[in-house]
Write a protein that holds these residues in place. Structure first.
Motif, PDB file in Angstrom:
ATOM      1  N   ASN A 228      25.917  79.140  33.550  1.00  0.00           N
ATOM      2  CA  ASN A 228      24.497  79.465  33.496  1.00  0.00           C
ATOM      3  C   ASN A 228      24.201  80.943  33.289  1.00  0.00           C
ATOM      4  OD1 ASN A 228      23.606  76.746  34.065  1.00  0.00           O
ATOM      5  ND2 ASN A 228      24.356  77.061  36.151  1.00  0.00           N
ATOM      6  N   HIS A 250      19.595  78.476  30.198  1.00  0.00           N
ATOM      7  CA  HIS A 250      18.816  77.398  30.809  1.00  0.00           C
ATOM      8  C   HIS A 250      18.968  76.079  30.063  1.00  0.00           C
ATOM      9  CE1 HIS A 250      16.983  80.507  33.255  1.00  0.00           C
ATOM     10  NE2 HIS A 250      16.613  81.161  32.155  1.00  0.00           N
ATOM     11  N   GLY A 251      20.028  75.951  29.262  1.00  0.00           N
ATOM     12  CA  GLY A 251      20.217  74.709  28.503  1.00  0.00           C
ATOM     13  C   GLY A 251      21.522  74.048  28.833  1.00  0.00           C
ATOM     14  N   GLY A 253      22.405  71.296  30.261  1.00  0.00           N
ATOM     15  CA  GLY A 253      22.614  69.853  30.089  1.00  0.00           C
ATOM     16  C   GLY A 253      23.161  69.226  31.358  1.00  0.00           C
ATOM     17  N   GLU A 302      25.550  74.006  18.202  1.00  0.00           N
ATOM     18  CA  GLU A 302      24.289  74.702  18.450  1.00  0.00           C
ATOM     19  C   GLU A 302      24.533  76.208  18.442  1.00  0.00           C
ATOM     20  OE1 GLU A 302      23.024  73.451  22.268  1.00  0.00           O
ATOM     21  OE2 GLU A 302      23.020  71.306  21.775  1.00  0.00           O
ATOM     22  N   TRP A 304      23.039  79.815  19.694  1.00  0.00           N
ATOM     23  CA  TRP A 304      22.144  80.499  20.612  1.00  0.00           C
ATOM     24  C   TRP A 304      22.333  81.997  20.427  1.00  0.00           C
ATOM     25  CZ3 TRP A 304      19.390  77.860  24.784  1.00  0.00           C
ATOM     26  CH2 TRP A 304      19.560  76.455  24.754  1.00  0.00           C
ATOM     27  N   GLU A 314      18.630  82.370  23.873  1.00  0.00           N
ATOM     28  CA  GLU A 314      17.585  81.613  23.200  1.00  0.00           C
ATOM     29  C   GLU A 314      18.192  80.710  22.137  1.00  0.00           C
ATOM     30  OE1 GLU A 314      14.914  84.487  21.596  1.00  0.00           O
ATOM     31  OE2 GLU A 314      13.776  84.702  23.460  1.00  0.00           O
ATOM     32  N   PHE A 315      17.731  79.467  22.089  1.00  0.00           N
ATOM     33  CA  PHE A 315      18.208  78.528  21.078  1.00  0.00           C
ATOM     34  C   PHE A 315      17.742  78.967  19.695  1.00  0.00           C
ATOM     35  CE2 PHE A 315      17.403  74.797  18.388  1.00  0.00           C
ATOM     36  CZ  PHE A 315      18.695  74.297  18.299  1.00  0.00           C
TER      37      PHE A 315
END
Length: 398
Positions: A228, A250-251, A253, A302, A304, A314-315
């Protein structure tokens, strides 16, 4: 004999072209091809040696992107190969004879980084670092860092960076970040002074907020990457105090206990995170066959990036599913690295399935927000150990 006649005829035909057109063609060739043409004729050799051509070629080469792979086999010589996105084949980079000048037989080398004409290798037995210049065919020992001798496993790819100066200067900076005495510290070696310098980084009290981080001349080096939260150092120009960056993620999962940083085994890892230049890529996989629990298949990637103030990840974008379908293959082991250069994020995935290595090169245009795939020809890795891989700018013509 017929092939020889054909190549000779082509060489003669090339020499009959106007010198301006020959120069235009050669400026678009990779350096190994340019070297080969030096022996075609005296007129071509003279053109390639012309200082105006050398200057123009080096300027163009410095903006090119190369992928270098160092592989070795048991009881056999190691091989360094390079591939550029403006070519369609791998080139062998001749360093074996250069290394023999200084490296004892049997020493275990690992390829750390490359930039321009400078290549860094770590020696596992003697725990030293050497710099190699394949153009000048020179090798030099780098003094031990302030942290002392280091084995190959001590170097984290996302925590170090090799920065070369313009080719005509011939110097470089080698940076790496570590926690030392509970403080984030930047260690920097300068080839110009042949000395190390260490600086304790200061906290990011809105330093990055003043300007978009992509527009700043910062090099981001990872110290710690957890589930995290991450800890990075933002290093500026020489003499500038480095800054500590602590982005939150904060992603996360719901894959508790099923994630890893930098390297993943198929039988335990569903999610892999790897880092570079203030970016993070998350690869997600799933099992191929219940009977083969150690075999996975890539299902998503993904991208980020650090926020403008450095406070969070940030995505940015997903690799499109149709592109994933083109590149995904079963694997037992997977690892990755990435770099950002001039508005393009380059992602590299290396996977191994039953002894066969596969390398995937993807590019993301930050401005155009588009993904592209750079297909790679077979690097003939079967039966070889991967002993280092990195992106780099092109070699210079001296």
């Amino acid at each position: 004999m017929e092939s020889h006649r054909s190549s000779t005829t082509n060489a003669v035909g090339l020499c009959l072209l106007p010198s301006e057109l020959i120069q235009y063609i050669f400026l678009r060739l990779s350096l190994p091809d340019v070297f080969q043409f030096k022996s075609v004729s005296k007129s071509i050799a003279f053109l390639i040696s012309d200082q105006d051509f050398v200057r123009d070629y080096n300027l163009q080469s410095s903006s090119a992107t190369w992928l270098f792979v160092y592989k070795k086999r048991w009881h056999r010589d190691a091989v360094l190969q390079g591939f550029t996105d403006c070519s369609n084949r791998w080139f062998k980079v001749p360093i074996a004879d250069t290394l023999k000048q200084m490296i004892p037989r049997g020493e275990d080398l690992y390829f750390l980084a490359a930039s321009g004409d400078h290549f860094l290798f770590a020696l596992n037995t003697s725990q030293e670092v050497i710099s190699v210049n394949p153009v000048l065919r020179t090798v030099k020992r780098i003094p031990p860092s302030p942290l002392g001798p280091r084995g190959t496993s001590s170097w984290r790819r996302s925590g170090m960076k090799l920065l070369s100066r313009p080719p005509e200067v011939g110097h470089f900076r080698f940076l790496f970040a570590e926690m030392n005495g509970n403080f984030p510290v930047l260690f920097e070696y300068s080839s110009k002074t042949d000395k190390w310098h260490s600086t304790v980084a200061r906290e990011n009290f809105d330093v990055l907020r003043r300007c978009n981080r992509r527009e700043r001349d910062h090099t981001f080096l990872s110290i710690f990457n957890g589930r995290n939260e991450s800890v990075l150092i933002a290093a500026g120009s020489q003499g500038e105090t480095p800054v500590v960056v602590r982005p939150r993620f904060h992603g996360g999962g719901n894959e508790e206990g099923q994630s890893a940083v930098g390297f993943g085994w198929g039988n335990a890892i569903n999610r892999l995170q790897f880092y570079g230049d203030g970016n993070m890529v998350i690869s997600r996989s799933e099992g191929v066959d219940v009977a083969k629990s150690n075999t996975k298949l890539l299902v998503s990637l993904e991208l980020w990036s650090l926020s403008s103030d450095g406070r969070c990840w940030e995505f940015i974008s997903n690799v499109p599913s149709e592109l994933i379908d083109q590149i995904k293959k079963p694997y037992g082991v997977i690892m990755g690295c990435l770099e950002e250069k001039k508005g393009t994020v380059r992602v590299l995935l290396m996977s191994n399935f039953e002894g066969v290595w596969d390398i995937i090169w993807l590019c993301f245009s930050v401005g155009g927000r588009q993904w592209t795939w750079v297909p790679l020809p077979d690097c003939k890795m079967k039966g070889s150990n991967l002993a280092g891989i990195t992106f780099s700018s092109g070699l210079s013509l001296s």
